[in-house]
Scaffold this motif. Structure first.
Motif, PDB file in Angstrom:
ATOM      1  N   THR A  73      23.551  30.569  21.154  1.00 61.32           N
ATOM      2  CA  THR A  73      24.304  31.300  22.171  1.00 61.32           C
ATOM      3  C   THR A  73      25.339  30.377  22.813  1.00 61.32           C
ATOM      4  O   THR A  73      25.162  29.154  22.864  1.00 61.32           O
ATOM      5  N   TYR A  74      26.407  31.002  23.306  1.00 58.16           N
ATOM      6  CA  TYR A  74      27.513  30.247  23.893  1.00 58.16           C
ATOM      7  C   TYR A  74      27.893  30.835  25.241  1.00 58.16           C
ATOM      8  O   TYR A  74      27.659  32.012  25.526  1.00 58.16           O
ATOM      9  N   GLU A  75      28.526  30.012  26.065  1.00 54.96           N
ATOM     10  CA  GLU A  75      28.957  30.440  27.385  1.00 54.96           C
ATOM     11  C   GLU A  75      30.263  31.213  27.348  1.00 54.96           C
ATOM     12  O   GLU A  75      30.614  31.889  28.324  1.00 54.96           O
ATOM     13  N   ASP A  76      31.007  31.116  26.238  1.00 56.97           N
ATOM     14  CA  ASP A  76      32.328  31.740  26.166  1.00 56.97           C
ATOM     15  C   ASP A  76      32.455  32.562  24.893  1.00 56.97           C
ATOM     16  O   ASP A  76      31.774  32.312  23.900  1.00 56.97           O
ATOM     17  N   ALA A  77      33.333  33.540  24.909  1.00 58.68           N
ATOM     18  CA  ALA A  77      33.519  34.440  23.768  1.00 58.68           C
ATOM     19  C   ALA A  77      34.097  33.731  22.562  1.00 58.68           C
ATOM     20  O   ALA A  77      33.955  34.212  21.427  1.00 58.68           O
TER      21      ALA A  77
END
Length: 272
Positions: free
Chosen positions: A220-224
C-alpha cells in the motif's frame, strides 16, 4: 531415470510424492495440503487423467542409483485447442538434485508441442514458494493471476506465459479473474483501490502481490502515484494491521494470514 505414463494402481504413490513435495515447498497448512492432494490426485482423479486424450500425465521413475525403483516426480499438462498448459509438477524432496524436475517439464512441454500446442503457459499456486523460481528459469513471465477453488479452498494461481502471449486459461474456464471483489473493505476511487486507516487514505497496488497462506498481501502507498509506501494490505480480511519480522515475513494481526518470502535467494535449485 525413466519418464513414463503411470498406471492407475500407482495413485497412492503419486499422492505420496505430491504431499511430500507440497509439505516442503508450499506455504499451506497440513490440512490444506491433505485436502488438495486428496481431491486432485484421488484414485478416480488419476484414472480420469489417464483416460483423457487431451491430458499429458507422466511420472519419473528412478533407477538403480537409488535402492529399488520408485516414482520420484509427477507432471500433468493439458491441451486445449492450440494452447498447452502445465498445471502440476512435483518432485519428491528425497529425489531432488538429479534433474528430475527439468526432465518432467521438458517432457510434458515437448509432448504438448507434438500434439499441436502453438503456445504454452504454466500455472503455479501462489503458495508454491519454490515453484515460481523454477518456472522463471524457462524464460516464462508472470502474466496473470487466477483465483481457483480447490478442495473448498479459494487459492490463487500465478500464470506464467511466453513473452507477448495472451495468458487466458482455456482449461480453467470456471475460474474468475482476481478482481476488485477479492479486496474486502477496499473501495474503487478514480481507477485505484483505496483503504482508509485512522483517517488516512492509502492506495493498494494490485501489481505487487505477496503470497499468503490464506490470501495475498499487497503493498500500500500513501499517494495515488504509488511512490511513498505505507505498508501492506491483507486480501483475506481487508486489514492493514500487517507486521513484518526480521526475515521479511508478513503476518496479519487480524486474521493470522501469514506470508513466506519468495525471492531468488529462496529458490531451491534442486528442482532442476
Amino acid at each position: 531415470m525413466a519418464i513414463r505414463q503411470p498406471e492407475a494402481d500407482e495413485a497412492a504413490r503419486i499422492r505420496e510424492v505430491v504431499e511430500n513435495s507440497m509439505t516442503t515447498s508450499f506455504t499451506l497448512s497440513p490440512g490444506q495440503i491433505g485436502a488438495v492432494t486428496d481431491e486432485q490426485f484421488a484414485d478416480d482423479a488419476v484414472a480420469e487423467r489417464l483416460g483423457d486424450e487431451n491430458t499429458v500425465f507422466r511420472v519419473a521413475e528412478t533407477g538403480a542409483e537409488i535402492e529399488g525403483e520408485a516414482i520420484a516426480g509427477v507432471v500433468e499438462g493439458r491441451l486445449e485447442g492450440d494452447r498447452g498448459e502445465v498445471n502440476w509438477l512435483f518432485v519428491d524432496p528425497e529425489h531432488r538434485g538429479r534433474g528430475i524436475g527439468t526432465e518432467l517439464y521438458e517432457t510434458v512441454t515437448e509432448t504438448l508441442r507434438d500434439r499441436g500446442a502453438e503456445t504454452l503457459c504454466v500455472t503455479v499456486l501462489e503458495a508454491n514458494t519454490e515453484g515460481h523460481g523454477f518456472v522463471e528459469r524457462f524464460d516464462l513471465e508472470h502474466a496473470d493471476d487466477r483465483r481457483v477453488d480447490i478442495a473448498d479452498e479459494s487459492l490463487v494461481k500465478y500464470v506464467y506465459a511466453e513473452p507477448d502471449v495472451d495468458a487466458d486459461l482455456p482449461s480453467d474456464s470456471t475460474d474468475a479473474d482476481v478482481s476488485e471483489d477479492e479486496f474486502p473493505e477496499a473501495e474503487a476511487e478514480d481507477g485505484s483501490l483505496t483503504m482508509t486507516d485512522v483517517g488516512q487514505t492509502v492506495y493498494i497496488d494490485r501489481d505487487e502481490p505477496e503470497s499468503g497462506t490464506a490470501a495475498s498481501f499487497y503493498v500500500t502507498y500513501e499517494d495515488a502515484d504509488l511512490t511513498e509506501q505505507y505498508g501492506f494490505y491483507c486480501a483475506n480480511c481487508g486489514s492493514l494491521d500487517i507486521s513484518m519480522d526480521n526475515m521479511d515475513r508478513l503476518e496479519c494481526g487480524d486474521c493470522g494470514n501469514a506470508h513466506a518470502e519468495r525471492s531468488g535467494e529462496a529458490y531451491d535449485e534442486s528442482y532442476l
